[in-house]
Design a protein around this motif. Structure first.
Motif, mmCIF file in Angstrom:
data_model
loop_
_atom_site.group_PDB
_atom_site.id
_atom_site.type_symbol
_atom_site.label_atom_id
_atom_site.label_comp_id
_atom_site.label_asym_id
_atom_site.label_seq_id
_atom_site.Cartn_x
_atom_site.Cartn_y
_atom_site.Cartn_z
ATOM 1 N N SER A 113 -0.910 -13.212 7.021
ATOM 2 C CA SER A 113 0.108 -13.527 8.031
ATOM 3 C C SER A 113 0.241 -12.441 9.105
ATOM 4 O O SER A 113 0.835 -12.689 10.156
ATOM 5 C CB SER A 113 1.469 -13.755 7.363
ATOM 6 N N LEU A 114 -0.320 -11.241 8.869
ATOM 7 C CA LEU A 114 -0.262 -10.196 9.890
ATOM 8 C C LEU A 114 -1.577 -10.052 10.657
ATOM 9 O O LEU A 114 -1.728 -9.151 11.471
ATOM 10 C CB LEU A 114 0.126 -8.863 9.262
ATOM 11 N N VAL A 115 -2.513 -10.980 10.416
ATOM 12 C CA VAL A 115 -3.764 -10.968 11.179
ATOM 13 C C VAL A 115 -3.496 -11.316 12.639
ATOM 14 O O VAL A 115 -4.089 -10.729 13.557
ATOM 15 C CB VAL A 115 -4.788 -11.945 10.564
ATOM 16 N N LEU A 140 -2.460 -17.432 10.183
ATOM 17 C CA LEU A 140 -2.077 -17.045 11.539
ATOM 18 C C LEU A 140 -0.722 -17.622 11.941
ATOM 19 O O LEU A 140 -0.044 -17.083 12.811
ATOM 20 C CB LEU A 140 -3.147 -17.494 12.548
ATOM 21 N N GLY A 141 -0.347 -18.724 11.305
ATOM 22 C CA GLY A 141 0.922 -19.360 11.650
ATOM 23 C C GLY A 141 2.051 -19.054 10.678
ATOM 24 O O GLY A 141 3.118 -19.679 10.754
ATOM 25 N N GLU A 142 1.835 -18.117 9.764
ATOM 26 C CA GLU A 142 2.866 -17.772 8.776
ATOM 27 C C GLU A 142 3.636 -16.521 9.197
ATOM 28 O O GLU A 142 3.034 -15.529 9.600
ATOM 29 C CB GLU A 142 2.223 -17.537 7.403
ATOM 30 N N GLN A 175 -1.986 -2.517 2.924
ATOM 31 C CA GLN A 175 -0.676 -2.918 2.403
ATOM 32 C C GLN A 175 -0.251 -4.272 2.965
ATOM 33 O O GLN A 175 0.336 -5.101 2.271
ATOM 34 C CB GLN A 175 0.360 -1.851 2.801
ATOM 35 N N SER A 176 -0.560 -4.505 4.236
ATOM 36 C CA SER A 176 -0.213 -5.781 4.883
ATOM 37 C C SER A 176 -0.919 -6.940 4.209
ATOM 38 O O SER A 176 -0.329 -7.997 3.960
ATOM 39 C CB SER A 176 -0.587 -5.717 6.367
ATOM 40 N N GLY A 177 -2.218 -6.756 3.913
ATOM 41 C CA GLY A 177 -2.953 -7.814 3.231
ATOM 42 C C GLY A 177 -2.483 -8.023 1.816
ATOM 43 O O GLY A 177 -2.414 -9.164 1.331
ATOM 44 N N ALA A 178 -2.126 -6.940 1.110
ATOM 45 C CA ALA A 178 -1.682 -7.048 -0.281
ATOM 46 C C ALA A 178 -0.340 -7.754 -0.402
ATOM 47 O O ALA A 178 -0.095 -8.486 -1.360
ATOM 48 C CB ALA A 178 -1.592 -5.658 -0.910
ATOM 49 N N GLN A 179 0.538 -7.575 0.579
ATOM 50 C CA GLN A 179 1.878 -8.154 0.482
ATOM 51 C C GLN A 179 2.008 -9.508 1.172
ATOM 52 O O GLN A 179 2.723 -10.390 0.694
ATOM 53 C CB GLN A 179 2.906 -7.184 1.072
#
Length: 521
Positions: free
Chosen positions: A122-124, A256-258, A114-118
């Motif tokens: 940025s959540l890596v 990574l910076g988003e 879900q994190s990757g889809a949305q």
């Protein structure tokens, strides 16, 4: 410790005088094993007991023996200068890897997807940053276990009294039940999405399998641990699958910076990711597991390495899912499509295995939104649904039937392994915690006639989660994210107890205590 050829004053006493000095010993009792170990200067026997505090006292030990323990070499059992013994490391290996593999369970994988889809990548950074956090939290439980020989619930009871220990134990058992229900929900959704099988069938099979694991425990905890690690390792297949997703490395680094703190959904997913990585029951489990395995202080470096490997593997799996779905199914704020289920994940990997990159599907495209734009808000509901149906039909042209079957089994094996090892941990740790609370010997591997209450609690709790999973709709991504968010909130009091215990001079001696910059980090 007395020099070679000399005897410490108190150790010159006869066995009969040792018995007289022990206010708890009867006339016919033998001196405790600790006395014998001290008399023979046996490091391995000494390492079976709780390490003395800075003042030489040992909580729970006969005060008449404090001097003997203080003068012994009990504090120096751990020898950092010993050469690395790979064979011994393999024998110690287990608790850290198993609990971390249980960490990345089915709901966690859905949260990562879900994190990757949305929010794409940025959540890596969150996942990377949680590696030292996960290791640091679990390493504290190892320290407490090898030094005190007690689980977390027992230490809370000893240090803070029955009210706090009952509160902690009840919350722990409730979290385990919630986690177990979510595992059943994930398994039910997985087989429904992959094969169209009714969740009542798959969850019944899962329930019977876990009952078998409980009964198999009679053969010893180590066997249960080996089965758990072996099954849990199947989720590492997602790390290999990442190589097929053709994720743009530059975009991943840029992500990574988003940050999107202005969006409430981002904060919910952030809490869900944190809760997915550091779950309260993991802390309880590893501390009790190290006690159950009787891991010694001289083996502390091996168990730390075990924990570090587990933390890295767990986060590699989570990052693989975030990056993979960020590359293959980034829908952004398109609420009609950004809630992924296992069917979406299977289709995404099938496309990757077929070698269909976005640029190959449509020259210049970088994400699925470039190929399938979000429906216009002005569209009617019927028109929107018609467009989504056409999108789904188009996705099916992006992969071959063979690669779809391959992707299906990759996802099924990975998720089943993750859910199963988590379920094994969740059937064990609440019983350990309850035994510690009630002052019962923490031994899961006794016959039913000797521990009827234990078996009834284990199978009863498992049955309650199973019945909930087949009688209510908890198989969707919403329940997975809810579970991880609750874990993220409840980790705070458990972490506070862990921090206080590991920092207290009344629990750990200075050499093992949480202190300095590491304490406040």
């Amino acid at each position: 410790m007395a020099r070679s050829g000399e005897t410490a004053p108190l150790l010159e006493t006869s066995l009969s005088s040792l018995k007289k000095e022990d206010p708890f010993a009867s006339e016919d009792s033998e001196p405790c094993v600790c006395c014998s170990a001290l008399a023979h200067d046996d490091d391995d026997d000494l390492d079976e007991f709780r390490i003395p505090l800075d003042d030489g006292t040992v909580p729970g030990m006969n005060p008449a023996l404090y001097f003997d323990v203080e003068k012994s070499n009990l504090k120096s059992v751990e020898d950092p200068g010993r050469p690395w013994d790979f064979g011994r490391f393999l024998r110690i290996l287990g608790p850290g890897i198993m609990v971390c593999l249980a960490d990345t369970d089915g709901p966690c994988l859905l949260t990562a997807a879900q994190s990757g889809a949305q929010y794409q990548y940025s959540l890596v950074l969150c996942q990377l940053g949680l590696i030292p956090v996960l290791y640091g939290a679990q390493e504290l439980t190892v320290r407490l276990a090898v030094c005190t020989k007690q689980g977390l619930t027992a230490l809370i009871k000893e240090r803070y009294g029955p009210v706090w220990s009952w509160t902690a134990c009840v919350l722990h058992v409730a979290m385990c039940w919630l986690g177990q229900a979510s595992e059943f929900g994930a398994i039910g959704q997985l087989f429904r999405d992959a094969f169209g099988v009714d969740r009542r069938i798959t969850n019944t099979i899962q329930f019977l399998f876990l009952c078998g694991i409980i009964l198999m425990g009679r053969l010893g905890y180590r066997l249960t641990e080996i089965v758990g690690v072996t099954v849990g390792s199947m989720q590492l297949i997602f790390v290999g699958a990442l190589c097929m997703t053709h994720a743009n490395v530059d975009k991943v680094v840029e992500g990574l910076g988003e940050f999107h703190f202005q969006e409430s959904n981002y904060e919910v997913l952030l809490a869900g990711n944190i809760g997915a990585v550091i779950m309260p029951w993991m802390l309880y489990y590893q501390q009790s597991a190290v006690c159950e395995r009787k891991i010694k202080r001289k083996d502390l470096k091996y168990e730390r390495m075990d924990t570090l490997i587990g933390a890295i593997l767990a986060q590699c799996v989570m990052m693989s899912m975030v990056i993979g779905m960020g590359a293959l199914r980034y829908y952004g704020n398109d609420l009609t499509r950004n809630s992924l289920d296992f069917g979406d994940i299977i289709g995404a990997y099938a496309q990757a295995f077929s070698g269909n990159t976005w640029d190959k599907i449509q020259p210049g495209a970088a994400t699925i939104l470039d190929v399938q734009p979000a429906p216009e808000p002005s569209l009617s509901h019927a028109a929107r649904q018609e467009l989504l149906v056409s999108y789904a039909a188009q996705i099916e042209t992006w992969y071959t039937p063979t690669n779809y079957i391959l992707a299906k089994w990759v996802v099924v094996l990975g998720v089943c392994g993750a859910c199963t090892v988590a379920s094994i941990v969740l059937t064990i740790t609440p019983v350990w915690s309850t035994c510690e609370l009630l002052g019962i010997e923490r031994d899961l591997f006794l016959p039913f006639k000797e521990r009827p209450l234990q078996y009834c609690l284990q199978i009863g709790g498992l049955a309650a989660a199973y019945i909930t999973s087949i009688s209510t709709d908890i198989s969707g991504p919403w329940f997975a994210i809810l579970t991880q968010t609750i874990n993220g909130l409840l980790i705070l009091p458990v972490a506070a107890f862990l921090w206080l215990l590991s920092s207290s001079p009344e629990v750990l001696p200075e050499d093992y205590r949480h202190k300095g910059w590491y304490k406040w980090l």
